[in-house]
Design a protein around this motif. Sequence first.
Motif, PDB file in Angstrom:
ATOM      1  N   MET A 112      19.583  11.774 -15.315  1.00 18.32           N
ATOM      2  CA  MET A 112      19.036  10.799 -14.391  1.00 18.32           C
ATOM      3  C   MET A 112      17.995   9.937 -15.091  1.00 18.32           C
ATOM      4  SD  MET A 112      16.237  13.049 -12.234  1.00 18.32           S
ATOM      5  CE  MET A 112      14.935  11.796 -12.252  1.00 18.32           C
ATOM      6  N   HIS A 113      17.686   8.830 -14.433  1.00 18.25           N
ATOM      7  CA  HIS A 113      16.599   7.971 -14.903  1.00 18.25           C
ATOM      8  C   HIS A 113      15.587   7.850 -13.774  1.00 18.25           C
ATOM      9  CE1 HIS A 113      15.204   5.017 -17.946  1.00 18.25           C
ATOM     10  NE2 HIS A 113      14.511   4.564 -16.918  1.00 18.25           N
ATOM     11  N   LEU A 114      14.331   8.042 -14.105  1.00 21.66           N
ATOM     12  CA  LEU A 114      13.249   7.977 -13.128  1.00 21.66           C
ATOM     13  C   LEU A 114      12.564   6.613 -13.185  1.00 21.66           C
ATOM     14  CD1 LEU A 114      11.237   9.264 -11.100  1.00 21.66           C
ATOM     15  CD2 LEU A 114       9.915  10.042 -13.092  1.00 21.66           C
ATOM     16  N   TRP A 115      12.508   5.972 -12.043  1.00 22.94           N
ATOM     17  CA  TRP A 115      11.776   4.719 -11.884  1.00 22.94           C
ATOM     18  C   TRP A 115      10.588   4.991 -10.977  1.00 22.94           C
ATOM     19  CZ3 TRP A 115      13.366   0.134 -14.243  1.00 22.94           C
ATOM     20  CH2 TRP A 115      14.632   0.176 -14.829  1.00 22.94           C
ATOM     21  N   VAL A 116       9.393   4.807 -11.515  1.00 17.24           N
ATOM     22  CA  VAL A 116       8.177   5.027 -10.745  1.00 17.24           C
ATOM     23  C   VAL A 116       7.676   3.678 -10.238  1.00 17.24           C
ATOM     24  CG1 VAL A 116       5.843   5.970 -10.731  1.00 17.24           C
ATOM     25  CG2 VAL A 116       7.598   6.993 -12.216  1.00 17.24           C
ATOM     26  N   VAL A 117       7.645   3.534  -8.913  1.00 15.95           N
ATOM     27  CA  VAL A 117       7.139   2.297  -8.299  1.00 15.95           C
ATOM     28  C   VAL A 117       5.643   2.467  -8.074  1.00 15.95           C
ATOM     29  CG1 VAL A 117       7.346   0.678  -6.386  1.00 15.95           C
ATOM     30  CG2 VAL A 117       9.359   1.942  -7.183  1.00 15.95           C
ATOM     31  N   GLY A 118       4.859   1.591  -8.677  1.00 19.33           N
ATOM     32  CA  GLY A 118       3.410   1.747  -8.669  1.00 19.33           C
ATOM     33  C   GLY A 118       2.764   1.606  -7.304  1.00 19.33           C
ATOM     34  N   LEU A 119       1.507   1.975  -7.257  1.00 14.27           N
ATOM     35  CA  LEU A 119       0.709   1.851  -6.043  1.00 14.27           C
ATOM     36  C   LEU A 119       0.599   0.384  -5.635  1.00 14.27           C
ATOM     37  CD1 LEU A 119      -2.049   4.291  -7.238  1.00 14.27           C
ATOM     38  CD2 LEU A 119      -0.659   4.673  -5.195  1.00 14.27           C
ATOM     39  N   ILE A 120       0.600   0.156  -4.338  1.00 19.90           N
ATOM     40  CA  ILE A 120       0.516  -1.205  -3.808  1.00 19.90           C
ATOM     41  C   ILE A 120      -0.949  -1.594  -3.624  1.00 19.90           C
ATOM     42  CG2 ILE A 120       1.060  -2.703  -1.858  1.00 19.90           C
ATOM     43  CD1 ILE A 120       3.541  -1.047  -1.366  1.00 19.90           C
ATOM     44  N   HIS A 143      -2.766 -11.539   2.219  1.00 19.75           N
ATOM     45  CA  HIS A 143      -2.972 -10.868   3.507  1.00 19.75           C
ATOM     46  C   HIS A 143      -1.857 -11.191   4.502  1.00 19.75           C
ATOM     47  CE1 HIS A 143      -4.269 -14.509   5.705  1.00 19.75           C
ATOM     48  NE2 HIS A 143      -4.769 -14.892   4.545  1.00 19.75           N
ATOM     49  N   ASN A 144      -1.128 -12.263   4.300  1.00 18.01           N
ATOM     50  CA  ASN A 144      -0.031 -12.611   5.205  1.00 18.01           C
ATOM     51  C   ASN A 144       1.133 -11.626   5.100  1.00 18.01           C
ATOM     52  OD1 ASN A 144      -1.153 -15.073   6.293  1.00 18.01           O
ATOM     53  ND2 ASN A 144      -0.744 -16.023   4.313  1.00 18.01           N
ATOM     54  N   ARG A 145       1.173 -10.871   4.030  1.00 21.11           N
ATOM     55  CA  ARG A 145       2.256  -9.903   3.840  1.00 21.11           C
ATOM     56  C   ARG A 145       1.921  -8.536   4.446  1.00 21.11           C
ATOM     57  NH1 ARG A 145       6.027 -11.774   0.086  1.00 21.11           N
ATOM     58  NH2 ARG A 145       5.368 -13.571  -1.139  1.00 21.11           N
ATOM     59  N   PHE A 146       0.709  -8.403   4.995  1.00 22.26           N
ATOM     60  CA  PHE A 146       0.253  -7.123   5.535  1.00 22.26           C
ATOM     61  C   PHE A 146      -0.111  -7.276   7.002  1.00 22.26           C
ATOM     62  CE2 PHE A 146      -0.464  -7.124   1.026  1.00 22.26           C
ATOM     63  CZ  PHE A 146      -0.111  -5.838   0.620  1.00 22.26           C
ATOM     64  N   TRP A 147      -0.074  -6.154   7.705  1.00 26.45           N
ATOM     65  CA  TRP A 147      -0.535  -6.130   9.087  1.00 26.45           C
ATOM     66  C   TRP A 147      -2.035  -6.390   9.118  1.00 26.45           C
ATOM     67  CZ3 TRP A 147       2.724  -6.570  12.901  1.00 26.45           C
ATOM     68  CH2 TRP A 147       4.022  -6.098  12.758  1.00 26.45           C
ATOM     69  N   PRO A 148      -2.588  -6.714  10.305  1.00 18.53           N
ATOM     70  CA  PRO A 148      -4.025  -7.041  10.386  1.00 18.53           C
ATOM     71  C   PRO A 148      -4.960  -5.973   9.832  1.00 18.53           C
ATOM     72  CG  PRO A 148      -2.932  -7.740  12.392  1.00 18.53           C
ATOM     73  CD  PRO A 148      -1.902  -6.972  11.585  1.00 18.53           C
ATOM     74  N   LEU A 192       2.038  -2.759   4.824  1.00 17.69           N
ATOM     75  CA  LEU A 192       2.944  -3.844   4.498  1.00 17.69           C
ATOM     76  C   LEU A 192       3.839  -4.155   5.689  1.00 17.69           C
ATOM     77  CD1 LEU A 192       3.495  -5.483   1.861  1.00 17.69           C
ATOM     78  CD2 LEU A 192       5.388  -3.910   1.431  1.00 17.69           C
ATOM     79  N   ARG A 193       4.032  -5.424   5.966  1.00  9.22           N
ATOM     80  CA  ARG A 193       4.923  -5.823   7.051  1.00  9.22           C
ATOM     81  C   ARG A 193       6.358  -5.427   6.713  1.00  9.22           C
ATOM     82  NH1 ARG A 193       2.661  -9.212  10.828  1.00  9.22           N
ATOM     83  NH2 ARG A 193       0.638 -10.119  10.279  1.00  9.22           N
ATOM     84  N   GLN A 194       7.117  -5.034   7.736  1.00 10.41           N
ATOM     85  CA  GLN A 194       8.458  -4.506   7.529  1.00 10.41           C
ATOM     86  C   GLN A 194       9.359  -5.489   6.797  1.00 10.41           C
ATOM     87  OE1 GLN A 194       9.464  -1.387   8.130  1.00 10.41           O
ATOM     88  NE2 GLN A 194      11.442  -1.888   7.205  1.00 10.41           N
TER      89      GLN A 194
END
Length: 234
Positions: free
Chosen positions: A145-153, A198-203, A208-210
């Motif tokens: 397998m190959h592991l892809w680590v998605v970093g902290l947002i 901030h437009n990409r996140f909830w208030p 993160l917005r869906q």
Amino acid sequence: MLQPRTLITLAIIGLLLPVVLVALRQYLVRYQSDPMDCTKITQYLEAQDNVARLPKAPLLVLGDHTASQWPADITTLAERPVLRRAVEGTTAATVASCFARLVAYYQPRTVLLFLDHRDQRRLETELTDEIQAINDQMQHFDVDMHLWVVGLIATPARDNNRIERLNRAVAQIAIQLPDVDFIDINPTLRSPDGSPDHNRFWPNGDTLRQEQFHILIEQIGLRLGGETAASNGL
């Protein structure tokens, strides 16, 4: 009027208080245990697996809150069937310690691990050790397998300096491991001035917005697809 001795005592307390708070924070970060153990994870996974048709050689999506937001309509990515197993409380340490059931059981060709807020509480050395431990488990169980680590947002509400340091540390350890790669999705979420949009996140500034998940997964898919093409000599 305060007596000189009282003033001296208050001054000493004022000087020592930041040191005590830093030491307490370091202790809590270092010794905070994962909220899930392998027995609980096994029970949770068995309940899901018993009512699901498990794909062969899937792209396995792991993580906590962020992974749980994976859109249900995205069932394939980079030409692999997606199997999402987002368990609340999952951290990089959890994946390493429960690798046999959480990863090896599914025999994935690709694993997408989303780091989340509990990983943010770790020290850089701890988090990189945990990624190394996952890599060691890959070798131990001989999982192809190959592991892809998605970093902290990075979000408008978080300590983004810490997030940047942790992501940089994980990116550096990933370079040293042949079957591990790091994905930083933050550039997609930034405003023109470089700060989290901030437009990409909830208030609340932290969720993160869906609709943003489709954009992120599209970017992740391009990265995975590009690496797959390169490995095939295309």
